[in-house]
Write a protein that holds these residues in place. Structure first.
Motif, PDB file in Angstrom:
ATOM      1  N   LEU A 157       0.882  -1.351  -0.065  1.00  0.00           N
ATOM      2  CA  LEU A 157      -0.573   0.153  -0.103  1.00  0.00           C
ATOM      3  C   LEU A 157       0.875   1.447  -0.035  1.00  0.00           C
ATOM      4  CD1 LEU A 157      -2.707  -0.812   2.687  1.00  0.00           C
ATOM      5  CD2 LEU A 157      -3.075  -0.883  -0.191  1.00  0.00           C
ATOM      6  N   GLY A 158       1.771   1.018   1.183  1.00  0.00           N
ATOM      7  CA  GLY A 158       3.113   2.683   0.830  1.00  0.00           C
ATOM      8  C   GLY A 158       3.502   2.194  -0.591  1.00  0.00           C
ATOM      9  N   ALA A 159       3.851   1.381  -1.468  1.00  0.00           N
ATOM     10  CA  ALA A 159       4.376   1.324  -2.680  1.00  0.00           C
ATOM     11  C   ALA A 159       3.216   1.241  -3.935  1.00  0.00           C
ATOM     12  CB  ALA A 159       4.725  -0.198  -3.112  1.00  0.00           C
ATOM     13  N   ALA A 160       1.824   1.306  -3.406  1.00  0.00           N
ATOM     14  CA  ALA A 160       1.090   1.777  -4.900  1.00  0.00           C
ATOM     15  C   ALA A 160       0.971   3.344  -4.265  1.00  0.00           C
ATOM     16  CB  ALA A 160      -0.409   0.728  -3.982  1.00  0.00           C
ATOM     17  N   GLY A 161       0.305   3.799  -3.153  1.00  0.00           N
ATOM     18  CA  GLY A 161       0.541   5.005  -2.758  1.00  0.00           C
ATOM     19  C   GLY A 161       1.412   6.324  -3.657  1.00  0.00           C
ATOM     20  N   ALA A 162       3.241   5.284  -3.767  1.00  0.00           N
ATOM     21  CA  ALA A 162       3.470   6.324  -4.128  1.00  0.00           C
ATOM     22  C   ALA A 162       4.215   5.954  -5.960  1.00  0.00           C
ATOM     23  CB  ALA A 162       5.029   5.770  -3.867  1.00  0.00           C
ATOM     24  N   LEU A 163       3.631   5.231  -6.217  1.00  0.00           N
ATOM     25  CA  LEU A 163       3.560   4.469  -7.901  1.00  0.00           C
ATOM     26  C   LEU A 163       2.339   5.496  -8.714  1.00  0.00           C
ATOM     27  CD1 LEU A 163       4.483   1.489  -7.774  1.00  0.00           C
ATOM     28  CD2 LEU A 163       5.356   2.384  -9.052  1.00  0.00           C
ATOM     29  N   VAL A 164       1.129   5.184  -8.229  1.00  0.00           N
ATOM     30  CA  VAL A 164       0.112   6.536  -8.009  1.00  0.00           C
ATOM     31  C   VAL A 164       0.624   8.085  -8.512  1.00  0.00           C
ATOM     32  CG1 VAL A 164      -2.016   7.059  -8.145  1.00  0.00           C
ATOM     33  CG2 VAL A 164      -1.570   4.346  -7.400  1.00  0.00           C
ATOM     34  N   ALA A 165       0.972   8.107  -6.448  1.00  0.00           N
ATOM     35  CA  ALA A 165       1.144   9.374  -6.812  1.00  0.00           C
ATOM     36  C   ALA A 165       2.519  10.123  -7.988  1.00  0.00           C
ATOM     37  CB  ALA A 165       1.259  10.008  -5.925  1.00  0.00           C
ATOM     38  N   LEU A 166       3.852   8.918  -8.297  1.00  0.00           N
ATOM     39  CA  LEU A 166       4.729   9.441  -9.147  1.00  0.00           C
ATOM     40  C   LEU A 166       4.317   9.004 -11.152  1.00  0.00           C
ATOM     41  CD1 LEU A 166       7.205   9.109  -6.414  1.00  0.00           C
ATOM     42  CD2 LEU A 166       6.482  10.844  -6.615  1.00  0.00           C
ATOM     43  N   VAL A 167       4.394   7.465 -11.196  1.00  0.00           N
ATOM     44  CA  VAL A 167       3.771   7.244 -12.027  1.00  0.00           C
ATOM     45  C   VAL A 167       2.384   6.724 -12.531  1.00  0.00           C
ATOM     46  CG1 VAL A 167       6.539   6.846 -12.126  1.00  0.00           C
ATOM     47  CG2 VAL A 167       5.349   5.031 -11.350  1.00  0.00           C
ATOM     48  N   GLY A 168       1.910   6.450 -12.078  1.00  0.00           N
ATOM     49  CA  GLY A 168       0.625   6.505 -12.233  1.00  0.00           C
ATOM     50  C   GLY A 168       0.602   4.716 -12.428  1.00  0.00           C
ATOM     51  N   PRO A 169      -0.812   4.678 -11.929  1.00  0.00           N
ATOM     52  CA  PRO A 169      -1.247   3.349 -11.688  1.00  0.00           C
ATOM     53  C   PRO A 169      -1.206   2.012 -12.625  1.00  0.00           C
ATOM     54  CG  PRO A 169      -3.396   4.501 -12.478  1.00  0.00           C
ATOM     55  CD  PRO A 169      -2.543   5.345 -12.092  1.00  0.00           C
ATOM     56  N   GLY A 170      -0.977   2.637 -13.995  1.00  0.00           N
ATOM     57  CA  GLY A 170      -0.854   1.547 -14.376  1.00  0.00           C
ATOM     58  C   GLY A 170       0.937   0.218 -14.052  1.00  0.00           C
ATOM     59  N   TRP A 171       1.679   1.126 -13.419  1.00  0.00           N
ATOM     60  CA  TRP A 171       3.099   0.563 -13.004  1.00  0.00           C
ATOM     61  C   TRP A 171       2.794  -0.401 -12.150  1.00  0.00           C
ATOM     62  CZ3 TRP A 171       6.944   0.073 -15.559  1.00  0.00           C
ATOM     63  CH2 TRP A 171       7.439   1.015 -16.683  1.00  0.00           C
ATOM     64  N   ALA A 172       1.402   0.342 -10.959  1.00  0.00           N
ATOM     65  CA  ALA A 172       1.029  -0.935  -9.817  1.00  0.00           C
ATOM     66  C   ALA A 172      -0.130  -1.940 -10.009  1.00  0.00           C
ATOM     67  CB  ALA A 172       0.117  -0.628  -9.066  1.00  0.00           C
ATOM     68  N   VAL A 173      -0.122  -1.939 -11.474  1.00  0.00           N
ATOM     69  CA  VAL A 173      -1.009  -3.164 -11.673  1.00  0.00           C
ATOM     70  C   VAL A 173      -0.500  -4.517 -12.531  1.00  0.00           C
ATOM     71  CG1 VAL A 173      -3.459  -3.797 -13.487  1.00  0.00           C
ATOM     72  CG2 VAL A 173      -3.702  -1.588 -12.318  1.00  0.00           C
ATOM     73  N   LEU A 174       0.800  -3.715 -13.512  1.00  0.00           N
ATOM     74  CA  LEU A 174       1.830  -4.798 -13.343  1.00  0.00           C
ATOM     75  C   LEU A 174       2.544  -5.568 -13.215  1.00  0.00           C
ATOM     76  CD1 LEU A 174       3.231  -5.662 -16.284  1.00  0.00           C
ATOM     77  CD2 LEU A 174       4.703  -4.220 -15.990  1.00  0.00           C
ATOM     78  N   ILE A 175       2.966  -5.165 -11.495  1.00  0.00           N
ATOM     79  CA  ILE A 175       3.176  -5.527 -10.604  1.00  0.00           C
ATOM     80  C   ILE A 175       2.672  -7.054 -10.128  1.00  0.00           C
ATOM     81  CG2 ILE A 175       5.068  -5.777  -8.402  1.00  0.00           C
ATOM     82  CD1 ILE A 175       5.620  -2.297  -8.857  1.00  0.00           C
ATOM     83  N   ASP A 176       1.324  -6.311  -9.744  1.00  0.00           N
ATOM     84  CA  ASP A 176       0.365  -7.590  -9.474  1.00  0.00           C
ATOM     85  C   ASP A 176       0.090  -8.394 -10.155  1.00  0.00           C
ATOM     86  OD1 ASP A 176      -2.015  -8.386  -8.167  1.00  0.00           O
ATOM     87  OD2 ASP A 176      -3.286  -7.336  -8.831  1.00  0.00           O
ATOM     88  N   ALA A 177       0.019  -8.063 -11.979  1.00  0.00           N
ATOM     89  CA  ALA A 177      -0.063  -9.726 -12.978  1.00  0.00           C
ATOM     90  C   ALA A 177       1.693 -10.500 -12.791  1.00  0.00           C
ATOM     91  CB  ALA A 177       0.621  -8.538 -14.311  1.00  0.00           C
ATOM     92  N   LEU A 178       2.681  -9.955 -12.424  1.00  0.00           N
ATOM     93  CA  LEU A 178       3.442 -10.850 -12.200  1.00  0.00           C
ATOM     94  C   LEU A 178       4.352 -11.581 -11.139  1.00  0.00           C
ATOM     95  CD1 LEU A 178       6.359  -8.307 -13.629  1.00  0.00           C
ATOM     96  CD2 LEU A 178       5.593  -9.974 -14.408  1.00  0.00           C
ATOM     97  N   THR A 179       3.079 -10.680 -10.382  1.00  0.00           N
ATOM     98  CA  THR A 179       2.832 -11.906  -8.714  1.00  0.00           C
ATOM     99  C   THR A 179       2.270 -13.264  -8.565  1.00  0.00           C
ATOM    100  OG1 THR A 179       1.213 -10.802  -7.818  1.00  0.00           O
ATOM    101  CG2 THR A 179       3.296  -9.717  -7.433  1.00  0.00           C
ATOM    102  N   PHE A 180       1.422 -13.180 -10.219  1.00  0.00           N
ATOM    103  CA  PHE A 180       0.685 -14.307 -10.428  1.00  0.00           C
ATOM    104  C   PHE A 180       1.557 -15.131 -10.459  1.00  0.00           C
ATOM    105  CE2 PHE A 180      -3.568 -11.289  -9.993  1.00  0.00           C
ATOM    106  CZ  PHE A 180      -3.774 -11.934  -9.165  1.00  0.00           C
ATOM    107  N   LEU A 181       1.996 -15.455 -11.715  1.00  0.00           N
ATOM    108  CA  LEU A 181       3.388 -15.944 -12.194  1.00  0.00           C
ATOM    109  C   LEU A 181       4.306 -16.447 -11.170  1.00  0.00           C
ATOM    110  CD1 LEU A 181       4.701 -13.902 -15.128  1.00  0.00           C
ATOM    111  CD2 LEU A 181       3.147 -16.544 -14.662  1.00  0.00           C
ATOM    112  N   VAL A 182       4.915 -15.805  -9.716  1.00  0.00           N
ATOM    113  CA  VAL A 182       5.483 -16.153  -8.297  1.00  0.00           C
ATOM    114  C   VAL A 182       4.476 -17.529  -7.706  1.00  0.00           C
ATOM    115  CG1 VAL A 182       6.666 -15.141  -7.041  1.00  0.00           C
ATOM    116  CG2 VAL A 182       6.342 -13.977  -8.775  1.00  0.00           C
ATOM    117  N   SER A 183       3.249 -16.949  -7.768  1.00  0.00           N
ATOM    118  CA  SER A 183       2.588 -17.751  -6.788  1.00  0.00           C
ATOM    119  C   SER A 183       2.191 -19.077  -7.663  1.00  0.00           C
ATOM    120  CB  SER A 183       0.869 -17.502  -6.935  1.00  0.00           C
ATOM    121  OG  SER A 183       0.096 -18.189  -6.304  1.00  0.00           O
ATOM    122  N   ALA A 184       1.999 -19.360  -9.125  1.00  0.00           N
ATOM    123  CA  ALA A 184       2.293 -20.147 -10.077  1.00  0.00           C
ATOM    124  C   ALA A 184       3.376 -21.284  -9.673  1.00  0.00           C
ATOM    125  CB  ALA A 184       1.410 -20.404 -11.600  1.00  0.00           C
ATOM    126  N   ALA A 185       4.672 -20.440  -9.906  1.00  0.00           N
ATOM    127  CA  ALA A 185       5.885 -21.355 -10.015  1.00  0.00           C
ATOM    128  C   ALA A 185       5.835 -22.132  -8.340  1.00  0.00           C
ATOM    129  CB  ALA A 185       7.038 -19.906 -10.081  1.00  0.00           C
TER     130      ALA A 185
END
Length: 419
Positions: A157-185
């Motif tokens: 949540l700390g990272a999300a607030g910073a990401l949204v404020a500084l570079v936009g919400p798309g980067w936060a959603v991209l990181i979430d997508a990659l964590t599903f690959l980690v879970s699957a592994a």
């Protein structure tokens, strides 16, 4: 303390635990990112409600099917496929946001796909935990998972607030997508005996769904519990999820303020994980419903709105009650429902918890427009007290007891025939 961490001694549970910790980090990024992505696109709380609703609708529509499949096929395989689907949905969402081509209808369709993955993943996961951790360590295992989610949420949540404020919400959603690959592994690397295990389930899928409904119906304590969650979701949580970000955006400084409240919620959840790992109330259902009253201060203070630091304190209490409530409920299902029905009973519980949420989310924006955001949030606080008080007055709430006395063996369906 050693007992609290004992489930990690099992290799299979340890791998599952780390995979879900990574996934929880990503899951905590997306809600805040999506909320402010929609608000920046249209500025409308009604549009925000539609997008949030699109995540819940497929869970409502498919969760009974997900439970039946989770009790019929390899739970690990079901969860792997669900993680893959969610990776694709969130990956495309991130691409649209990063390229500036996202529209609300696109986000709705992709959230529908992600929600469908969750509808199949969640019921199977509850059954898999029982296989990985064993009956003796169930509550400790559920608490550890809650602790990991809360810790991941605080960081995310700390990272999300910073990401949204500084570079936009798309980067936060991209990181979430990659964590599903980690879970699957991590799921892929579970021990072969667990990976190939299939619960014993007979008949077709419709018969399996009917069997799960019957298992819940014959346990009054469980369907009363489900009703309590449904009412709280409809009348308290859903309006707060829609109107909270709106209040933060209009009065508290935007994403950083809502992120801070979310972090405090996660801090409370972390504390709730430690509490639930060590506390074994003799009447777990009554204890859980009483804890639900800790939700009340957050919507009440949002109604004012209070200062951010006051809302953060209220968030700690709300997060604490959520984890204790969920751990007690999940453990009660795992201990008191036959193993071959656990995913189906969980799916029915999830359906009851979520079925009213779309209505609450859909009405929150129009209600705020008609009566004012503060008035709606104040009403949710009052309703939270009344719903829990009425539930605590019902005899079955007090008759369900801890199914496993300390040092004893498991007893299933305590008092279920008498309530």
């Amino acid at each position: 303390m050693a007992m609290m961490f004992s489930p990690l001694a099992a290799r299979g549970f340890r791998r599952y635990f780390w995979g879900q910790t990574a996934s929880a980090f990503g899951d905590s990024l997306t809600p805040l990112a999506m909320a402010f992505a929609v608000l920046h696109l249209t500025g409308s709380p009604i549009d925000l409600g539609i997008v949030v609703l699109s995540t819940r609708l497929p869970i409502i529509a498919l969760t009974l099917l997900g439970g039946a499949i989770g009790d019929r096929f390899s739970r690990r395989t079901v969860m792997l496929l669900a993680d893959t689907a969610r990776f694709v949905a969130h990956g495309v969402t991130a691409a649209l946001l990063l390229t500036g081509t996202a529209q609300v209808w696109m986000l709705v369709l992709l959230q529908l796909a992600a929600g469908a993955g969750s509808a199949f993943f969640n019921p199977a996961a509850v059954g898999l935990i029982a296989s990985l951790a064993g009956q003796e360590r169930l509550q400790a295992a559920n608490s550890l998972i809650s602790i990991s989610r809360s810790t991941a949420s605080m960081l995310a949540l700390g990272a999300a607030g910073a990401l949204v404020a500084l570079v936009g919400p798309g980067w936060a959603v991209l990181i979430d997508a990659l964590t599903f690959l980690v879970s699957a592994a991590f799921l892929y690397r579970l021990p072969r005996a667990v990976a190939e295990e299939r619960p014993q389930s007979h008949g077709g899928l419709l018969a399996s769904i009917g069997g799960g409904l019957a298992e819940v119906r014959r346990r009054p304590w469980l369907w009363i519990w489900i009703s309590h969650v449904a009412l709280v979701n409809l009348l308290v949580i859903s309006p707060m999820l829609i109107l909270g970000p709106y209040v933060a955006d209009q009065h508290l400084g935007g994403a950083p303020a809502w992120s801070a409240i979310g972090i405090s919620y996660a801090v409370g959840g972390l504390a709730g994980g430690f509490v639930s790992a060590r506390w074994r109330p003799s009447r777990p259902m009554a204890a859980a419903v009483a804890f639900a009253l800790l939700t009340v201060p957050l919507p009440a203070l949002l109604a004012l709105p209070a200062d951010v630091w006051q809302l953060m304190l209220a968030g700690i209490g709300a997060g604490l009650q959520l984890v204790v409530y969920n751990v007690l409920q999940t453990t009660a299902i795992q201990r008191n429902v036959p193993e071959s029905f656990v995913a189906r009973a969980t799916s029915v519980t999830s359906l009851g918890a979520l079925v009213a949420a779309p209505l609450g989310m859909g009405l929150a924006g129009p209600a705020a427009t008609a009566f004012g955001t503060g008035s709606v949030l104040a009403a949710t606080a009052v309703v939270a007290v009344l719903v829990s008080a009425v539930t605590l007055a019902l005899p079955p709430v007090w008759r369900i007891r801890d199914a496993r006395p300390a040092g004893g063996t498991a007893k299933r369906d305590v008092d279920s025939a008498n309530v």
